[in-house]
Write a protein that holds these residues in place. Structure first.
Motif, PDB file in Angstrom:
ATOM      1  N   PHE A 119     -20.342 -13.339 -21.232  1.00  0.00           N
ATOM      2  CA  PHE A 119     -20.295 -12.624 -19.960  1.00  0.00           C
ATOM      3  C   PHE A 119     -19.074 -11.714 -19.971  1.00  0.00           C
ATOM      4  N   GLN A 120     -19.283 -10.428 -19.776  1.00  0.00           N
ATOM      5  CA  GLN A 120     -18.204  -9.448 -19.836  1.00  0.00           C
ATOM      6  C   GLN A 120     -17.706  -9.108 -18.440  1.00  0.00           C
ATOM      7  N   VAL A 121     -16.404  -9.235 -18.249  1.00  0.00           N
ATOM      8  CA  VAL A 121     -15.754  -8.877 -16.990  1.00  0.00           C
ATOM      9  C   VAL A 121     -14.871  -7.663 -17.236  1.00  0.00           C
ATOM     10  N   SER A 122     -15.146  -6.582 -16.529  1.00  0.00           N
ATOM     11  CA  SER A 122     -14.355  -5.356 -16.685  1.00  0.00           C
ATOM     12  C   SER A 122     -13.346  -5.256 -15.555  1.00  0.00           C
ATOM     13  N   LEU A 123     -12.091  -5.006 -15.921  1.00  0.00           N
ATOM     14  CA  LEU A 123     -11.001  -4.895 -14.949  1.00  0.00           C
ATOM     15  C   LEU A 123     -10.257  -3.580 -15.156  1.00  0.00           C
ATOM     16  N   PRO A 124      -9.761  -2.989 -14.073  1.00  0.00           N
ATOM     17  CA  PRO A 124      -8.937  -1.794 -14.232  1.00  0.00           C
ATOM     18  C   PRO A 124      -7.529  -2.181 -14.648  1.00  0.00           C
ATOM     19  N   THR A 125      -6.804  -1.270 -15.240  1.00  0.00           N
ATOM     20  CA  THR A 125      -5.390  -1.533 -15.452  1.00  0.00           C
ATOM     21  C   THR A 125      -4.660  -1.374 -14.119  1.00  0.00           C
ATOM     22  N   PRO A 126      -3.592  -2.149 -13.892  1.00  0.00           N
ATOM     23  CA  PRO A 126      -2.805  -1.938 -12.678  1.00  0.00           C
ATOM     24  C   PRO A 126      -2.340  -0.493 -12.537  1.00  0.00           C
ATOM     25  N   LEU A 127      -1.999   0.136 -13.649  1.00  0.00           N
ATOM     26  CA  LEU A 127      -1.573   1.530 -13.616  1.00  0.00           C
ATOM     27  C   LEU A 127      -2.636   2.409 -12.976  1.00  0.00           C
ATOM     28  N   GLY A 128      -3.905   2.156 -13.273  1.00  0.00           N
ATOM     29  CA  GLY A 128      -4.975   2.985 -12.746  1.00  0.00           C
ATOM     30  C   GLY A 128      -5.068   2.926 -11.241  1.00  0.00           C
ATOM     31  N   VAL A 129      -4.945   1.709 -10.687  1.00  0.00           N
ATOM     32  CA  VAL A 129      -5.047   1.550  -9.236  1.00  0.00           C
ATOM     33  C   VAL A 129      -3.792   2.085  -8.547  1.00  0.00           C
ATOM     34  N   VAL A 130      -2.626   1.715  -9.055  1.00  0.00           N
ATOM     35  CA  VAL A 130      -1.379   2.145  -8.424  1.00  0.00           C
ATOM     36  C   VAL A 130      -1.241   3.667  -8.490  1.00  0.00           C
ATOM     37  N   GLY A 131      -1.547   4.248  -9.639  1.00  0.00           N
ATOM     38  CA  GLY A 131      -1.425   5.693  -9.778  1.00  0.00           C
ATOM     39  C   GLY A 131      -2.426   6.467  -8.950  1.00  0.00           C
ATOM     40  N   SER A 132      -3.565   5.867  -8.677  1.00  0.00           N
ATOM     41  CA  SER A 132      -4.615   6.552  -7.920  1.00  0.00           C
ATOM     42  C   SER A 132      -4.446   6.422  -6.420  1.00  0.00           C
ATOM     43  N   PHE A 133      -4.018   5.249  -5.937  1.00  0.00           N
ATOM     44  CA  PHE A 133      -4.138   4.963  -4.514  1.00  0.00           C
ATOM     45  C   PHE A 133      -2.840   4.586  -3.801  1.00  0.00           C
ATOM     46  N   VAL A 134      -1.725   4.611  -4.499  1.00  0.00           N
ATOM     47  CA  VAL A 134      -0.450   4.339  -3.858  1.00  0.00           C
ATOM     48  C   VAL A 134       0.353   5.632  -3.811  1.00  0.00           C
ATOM     49  N   ARG A 135       0.944   5.905  -2.656  1.00  0.00           N
ATOM     50  CA  ARG A 135       1.753   7.112  -2.495  1.00  0.00           C
ATOM     51  C   ARG A 135       2.826   7.184  -3.582  1.00  0.00           C
ATOM     52  N   ALA A 136       3.052   8.377  -4.101  1.00  0.00           N
ATOM     53  CA  ALA A 136       3.943   8.557  -5.246  1.00  0.00           C
ATOM     54  C   ALA A 136       5.304   7.902  -5.033  1.00  0.00           C
ATOM     55  N   GLU A 137       5.868   8.016  -3.853  1.00  0.00           N
ATOM     56  CA  GLU A 137       7.202   7.482  -3.595  1.00  0.00           C
ATOM     57  C   GLU A 137       7.255   5.961  -3.668  1.00  0.00           C
TER      58      GLU A 137
END
Length: 345
Positions: A119-137
């Motif tokens: 069974f394959q579980v695909s996860l994003p890297t934390p970098l992907g979520v933080v860089g996409s959806f957290v304000r730059a500051e």
């Protein structure tokens, strides 16, 4: 080596995904994912809504940015709130994986899914979520908090699912926006750290090392798939090769598989030549994402022929990215294209 399914598949539920994959490609697959159904339909977009539920987090902007009942607005730390004091809600990955695992295990008992398939579980890297959806500051402060929360999701998955039945795939996409010098819609760089090559590679290696040695772990490298478009067209496979080599060099544990994308128009030697310098262990499976729905097996064969002029090792095939947002009715033909090009392998 056969075929690999990257993750998202355009069916509405996990059971349909698994049954169809097993029926058409069961003897070609080492792993079957659940298709990233439900709120994971558009990869990590649902994470913005999850994070926005936490006390101490606010959405950026007054107007929601809707996408299939999801709000794509970024999040920020509320005034006076420290990231380390946040209590994040469940991110949703463990709940989804365990629900789908129950379906997978039942289908295996019924003989629908071949006995040796994981069974394959695909996860994003934390970098992907933080860089996409957290304000730059707030990214530098927020990153370790999100990384711990995602690690807790992984730990729960690996506590509940037998290690010899599961495989974890880390999806790295925003990394290539950074490596290619892209900026966000605000015009700011995505990264919040110095030395983009070392910073991205070290972060991905850290996620690989979170997976115990008795669990398979793979990496899917990606140039984006918004409306079936890359955020930038790769000039060739040079950056993919360089990044993969850096990650493997930094990871302490072995990588089970590596997936690399191949754009539909690239059946030329120039694209594949950098893969001659790919320095991954012989035991690591290599999958090239060169199967495309637009030209099926015929186009894949052209790209395979070009790849074989520069890749001396055995490799398997896949699509370039997931195809959860592809047009209805294209899934079975895509599966059959995988089957056709691996018929003699």
């Amino acid at each position: 080596m056969g075929a690999h399914l990257v993750g998202s598949i355009n069916f509405d539920d996990a059971e349909t995904t698994m049954r169809t994959a097993a029926e058409h490609l069961g003897d070609r697959l080492k792993r079957i994912p659940d298709g990233e159904v439900g709120e994971r339909f558009h990869w990590i977009v649902f994470q913005a809504d999850r994070l926005g539920q936490a006390d101490g987090i606010e959405r950026v902007g007054d107007t929601p940015i809707p996408l299939r009942m999801l709000d794509m607005r970024q999040v920020r730390l509320a005034d006076g709130v420290r990231a380390e004091d946040l209590d994040l809600p469940p991110l949703g990955y463990a709940d989804a994986a365990l629900d789908s695992w129950a379906v997978f295990a039942r289908l295996k008992r019924e003989g629908v899914v071949p006995a040796g398939t994981r069974f394959q579980v695909s996860l994003p890297t934390p970098l992907g979520v933080v860089g996409s959806f957290v304000r730059a500051e707030d990214r530098a402060e927020f990153e370790p908090v999100y990384e711990r929360a995602l690690a807790a999701e992984l730990d729960r998955i690996l506590t509940e699912i037998p290690h010899d039945e599961v495989a974890i795939q880390w999806d790295a996409a925003l990394e290539f926006a950074m490596l290619e010098g892209q900026t966000s819609f605000t015009g700011q760089p995505y990264e919040w750290f110095d030395d983009v090559w070392a910073g991205t590679a070290e972060r991905l290696a850290r996620q690989i090392d979170r997976v115990p040695a008795d669990v398979e772990v793979g990496v899917h490298l990606c140039y984006g798939d918004v409306a079936e478009k890359h955020f930038v067209e790769p000039r060739d496979a040079e950056h993919l090769t360089r990044f993969a080599n850096l990650v493997v060099e930094r990871a302490r544990r072995d990588l089970t598989w590596l997936h690399l994308p191949v754009p539909i128009e690239r059946d030329d030697d120039a694209y594949f030549e950098p893969l001659e310098r790919l320095a991954i262990p012989a035991e690591t499976e290599l999958y090239l994402g060169l199967v495309h729905r637009e030209d099926g097996a015929e186009g894949a064969e052209r790209r395979i022929a070009a790849a074989r002029r520069h890749v001396s090792r055995t490799f398997g095939v896949a699509t370039e990215c997931g195809f959860g947002r592809a047009p209805e009715g294209t899934t079975v033909p895509l599966f059959e294209a995988h089957r056709a090009v691996t018929a003699s392998w």
